[in-house]
Write an enzyme that holds these catalytic residues in place. Structure first.
Site, mmCIF file in Angstrom:
data_model
loop_
_atom_site.group_PDB
_atom_site.id
_atom_site.type_symbol
_atom_site.label_atom_id
_atom_site.label_comp_id
_atom_site.label_asym_id
_atom_site.label_seq_id
_atom_site.Cartn_x
_atom_site.Cartn_y
_atom_site.Cartn_z
ATOM 1 N N ARG A 138 0.795 -1.243 0.000
ATOM 2 C CA ARG A 138 0.000 0.000 0.000
ATOM 3 C C ARG A 138 0.822 1.285 0.000
ATOM 4 O O ARG A 138 0.236 2.355 0.056
ATOM 5 C CB ARG A 138 -0.988 -0.018 1.178
ATOM 6 C CG ARG A 138 -2.012 -1.107 1.012
ATOM 7 C CD ARG A 138 -2.962 -1.257 2.185
ATOM 8 N NE ARG A 138 -3.814 -2.414 1.940
ATOM 9 C CZ ARG A 138 -3.450 -3.665 2.153
ATOM 10 N NH1 ARG A 138 -2.261 -3.946 2.643
ATOM 11 N NH2 ARG A 138 -4.277 -4.673 1.867
ATOM 12 N N ILE B 143 4.667 -13.688 3.788
ATOM 13 C CA ILE B 143 4.699 -15.096 3.366
ATOM 14 C C ILE B 143 6.089 -15.475 2.859
ATOM 15 O O ILE B 143 6.285 -16.538 2.302
ATOM 16 C CB ILE B 143 3.654 -15.358 2.249
ATOM 17 C CG1 ILE B 143 3.943 -14.484 1.007
ATOM 18 C CG2 ILE B 143 2.235 -15.136 2.760
ATOM 19 C CD1 ILE B 143 3.191 -14.919 -0.257
ATOM 20 N N ASP B 144 7.071 -14.559 3.059
ATOM 21 C CA ASP B 144 8.365 -14.743 2.395
ATOM 22 C C ASP B 144 9.366 -15.616 3.121
ATOM 23 O O ASP B 144 10.441 -15.928 2.579
ATOM 24 C CB ASP B 144 8.987 -13.365 2.092
ATOM 25 C CG ASP B 144 9.129 -12.486 3.348
ATOM 26 O OD1 ASP B 144 9.338 -13.027 4.441
ATOM 27 O OD2 ASP B 144 9.024 -11.250 3.220
ATOM 28 N N HIS C 130 -0.701 -15.138 7.464
ATOM 29 C CA HIS C 130 -1.164 -15.323 6.086
ATOM 30 C C HIS C 130 -0.501 -16.512 5.402
ATOM 31 O O HIS C 130 -0.489 -16.597 4.177
ATOM 32 C CB HIS C 130 -0.945 -14.033 5.280
ATOM 33 C CG HIS C 130 -1.818 -12.914 5.748
ATOM 34 N ND1 HIS C 130 -1.578 -11.589 5.468
ATOM 35 C CD2 HIS C 130 -2.960 -12.929 6.491
ATOM 36 C CE1 HIS C 130 -2.532 -10.842 6.026
ATOM 37 N NE2 HIS C 130 -3.375 -11.631 6.652
ATOM 38 N N ASN D 105 6.589 2.677 11.901
ATOM 39 C CA ASN D 105 6.086 2.591 10.525
ATOM 40 C C ASN D 105 6.279 3.929 9.827
ATOM 41 O O ASN D 105 6.094 4.971 10.448
ATOM 42 C CB ASN D 105 4.593 2.222 10.537
ATOM 43 C CG ASN D 105 4.174 1.537 9.267
ATOM 44 O OD1 ASN D 105 4.722 0.498 8.917
ATOM 45 N ND2 ASN D 105 3.225 2.113 8.545
HETATM 46 P P1 OAD Z 1 1.168 -2.656 3.536
HETATM 47 O O1 OAD Z 1 1.819 -2.452 2.211
HETATM 48 O O2 OAD Z 1 -0.300 -2.416 3.642
HETATM 49 O O3 OAD Z 1 1.880 -1.753 4.619
HETATM 50 C C1 OAD Z 1 3.282 -1.701 4.727
HETATM 51 C C2 OAD Z 1 3.631 -0.523 5.610
HETATM 52 O O4 OAD Z 1 5.031 -0.575 5.849
HETATM 53 C C3 OAD Z 1 3.338 0.825 4.977
HETATM 54 O O5 OAD Z 1 2.517 1.571 5.871
HETATM 55 C C4 OAD Z 1 4.710 1.486 4.800
HETATM 56 O O6 OAD Z 1 4.687 2.851 5.144
HETATM 57 C C5 OAD Z 1 5.560 0.722 5.784
HETATM 58 N N1 OAD Z 1 6.959 0.568 5.369
HETATM 59 C C6 OAD Z 1 7.425 0.066 4.218
HETATM 60 N N2 OAD Z 1 8.764 -0.027 4.234
HETATM 61 C C7 OAD Z 1 9.165 0.476 5.436
HETATM 62 C C8 OAD Z 1 10.419 0.676 6.060
HETATM 63 N N3 OAD Z 1 11.561 0.319 5.456
HETATM 64 N N4 OAD Z 1 10.431 1.230 7.289
HETATM 65 C C9 OAD Z 1 9.280 1.589 7.923
HETATM 66 N N5 OAD Z 1 8.069 1.404 7.392
HETATM 67 C C10 OAD Z 1 7.995 0.855 6.163
HETATM 68 O O7 OAD Z 1 1.559 -4.142 3.989
HETATM 69 P P2 OAD Z 1 0.852 -5.054 5.109
HETATM 70 O O8 OAD Z 1 0.325 -4.213 6.215
HETATM 71 O O9 OAD Z 1 1.805 -6.122 5.436
HETATM 72 O O10 OAD Z 1 -2.150 -9.923 2.376
HETATM 73 O O11 OAD Z 1 -0.347 -5.640 4.298
HETATM 74 C C11 OAD Z 1 -1.168 -6.586 4.904
HETATM 75 C C12 OAD Z 1 -1.636 -7.593 3.911
HETATM 76 O O12 OAD Z 1 -2.183 -6.923 2.766
HETATM 77 C C13 OAD Z 1 -0.546 -8.453 3.310
HETATM 78 O O13 OAD Z 1 -0.193 -9.529 4.139
HETATM 79 C C14 OAD Z 1 -1.166 -8.929 2.035
HETATM 80 C C15 OAD Z 1 -1.846 -7.659 1.584
HETATM 81 O O14 OAD Z 1 -3.001 -7.840 0.854
HETATM 82 C C16 OAD Z 1 -2.316 -10.972 1.564
HETATM 83 O O15 OAD Z 1 -1.701 -11.103 0.517
HETATM 84 C C17 OAD Z 1 -3.323 -11.928 2.078
#
Ligand code: OAD
Length: 253
Positions: A36, A110-111, A126, A218
Site C-alpha cells: 500500500r 509469506i516470504d 497469512h 512505521n
Molecule cells: P502494507 O503495504 O499495507 O503496509 C506496509 C507498511 O510498511 C506501509 O505503511 C509502509 O509505510 C511501511 N513501510 C514500508 N517499508 C518500510 C520501512 N523500510 N520502514 C518503515 N516502514 C515501512 O503491507 P501489510 O500491512 O503487510 O495480504 O499488508 C497486509 C496484507 O495486505 C498483506 O499480508 C497482504 C496484503 O493484501 C495478503 O496477501 C493476504
C-alpha cells in the site's frame, strides 16, 4: 528521534516477552515491495494483462480457481523473490529471541525471511509461500518444486497445486490465530512494524495486547497510532540499527 529510540531501548531492556507484529514493510529493505505504499504492489496497474482485475482481485481464492494460469503468472512475478535475503530487521528480531527478550514474531508476510534469519517462533498469519498443496489429492510440495512445474503447477494426479497462503476471501488458520492472540495477550511489550494495519483480521491482533509498552514503527500513519504509547515514523532499518547496537553493547556480538 533520539528520545524516542532511547525510550524504545529502555522498554526493550525491561522486557522479557516482547512480541513483534509485522508486515510487508519489514521486507522492503530485502528488495520485496510492500502493498500500500506509493510504490507498493497495489499501486501498479495490471488490468490489461489480467483481464481488468486489480491486484487484490488476482490474489483471491476465487481468481486462483477460475484463472490458475494468470494467478500463477502474477504470483511468481510479484510475490516470489527467490534471491531475497533477511535484512537487519529480521536478523535483530532473531537476536532478541536468542537473548531471551522476544517470545514470538507474528507476521503477515509469506516470504519466510524471519525463519531464514534464525527466528524460531514465527506465526505466519497469512501462511507461507514455502509450502504448497495439491487441491485434488493434498500432496505437499516445496516452493522449488512448484517453480519447476510450469504454470499453473500441477501435481502428479493432475490437480492444481496451490500455495499455502491465505488469499483474499479465505479464512486464516484457526490455530495460528489463537496462538498469536495468546502470545500477544501474554506479551510485556508489543512492537508493531512495517504494516499499514489495514487488513483484517490481522490488524485486530493489536487489541489483544494488555500492557503499557505498545510501540508502532512505521513510515506511514496507521489507524492504531492513537492507541500506541510510542510511535516512530522512521525507516525500520535505522531503528533496528539502534536495537542491534544495544544488543552488541549489553549482550556481546
Ligand atoms: P502494507 O503495504 O499495507 O503496509 C506496509 C507498511 O510498511 C506501509 O505503511 C509502509 O509505510 C511501511 N513501510 C514500508 N517499508 C518500510 C520501512 N523500510 N520502514 C518503515 N516502514 C515501512 O503491507 P501489510 O500491512 O503487510 O495480504 O499488508 C497486509 C496484507 O495486505 C498483506 O499480508 C497482504 C496484503 O493484501 C495478503 O496477501 C493476504
Amino acid at each position: 528521534m533520539d528520545e524516542k529510540i532511547e525510550r524504545l531501548l529502555s522498554w526493550i531492556d525491561k522486557s522479557q516477552k516482547i512480541v513483534f507484529l509485522g508486515g510487508a514493510g519489514v521486507s522492503t529493505d530485502s528488495g520485496i515491495a510492500d502493498f500500500r505504499s506509493s510504490t507498493g504492489l497495489y499501486s501498479g496497474d495490471f488490468r490489461d494483462a489480467y483481464g481488468q482485475a486489480r491486484a487484490e482481485e488476482i490474489l483471491s481464492g476465487g481468481y486462483l480457481k477460475r484463472f490458475p494460469e494468470r494467478f500463477y503468472r502474477f504470483y511468481f512475478e510479484n510475490l516470489i523473490f527467490p534471491g531475497a535475503k533477511p535484512n537487519i530487521v529480521h536478523c535483530t528480531l532473531a537476536r532478541l529471541e536468542q537473548i531471551g527478550k522476544l517470545s514470538a514474531v507474528v507476521t503477515q508476510n509469506i516470504d519466510g525471511l524471519h525463519e531464514s534469519a534464525g527466528s524460531r517462533r514465527v506465526l505466519c498469519l497469512h501462511g507461507s509461500s514455502a509450502s504448497n498443496t495439491c487441491m485434488k489429492c493434498g500432496q505437499k510440495y516445496s516452493l522449488a518444486d512448484i517453480q519447476n512445474m510450469g504454470v499453473p503447477p500441477k501435481c502428479i494426479c493432475d490437480g492444481i497445486v496451490r500455495p499455502d497462503v491465505v488469499l483474499f476471501g479465505e479464512s486464516l488458520d484457526a490455530e495460528v490465530m489463537s496462538e498469536s492472540a495468546e502470545c500477544i495477550s501474554n506479551a510485556d511489550m508489543l512492537i508493531v512494524g512495517g504494516t499499514s494495519l489495514a487488513v483484517f483480521p490481522a490488524a485486530m491482533f493489536v487489541q489483544y495486547y494488555r500492557g503499557e509498552k505498545f510501540v508502532i514503527i512505521n513510515r506511514d500513519a496507521t489507524p492504531y497510532d492513537m492507541a500506541a504509547r510510542l510511535v516512530i515514523r522512521e525507516p525500520l532499518g535505522e531503528v533496528f540499527g539502534a536495537v542491534e547496537r544495544y544488543i552488541d553493547e549489553f549482550y556481546g556480538r
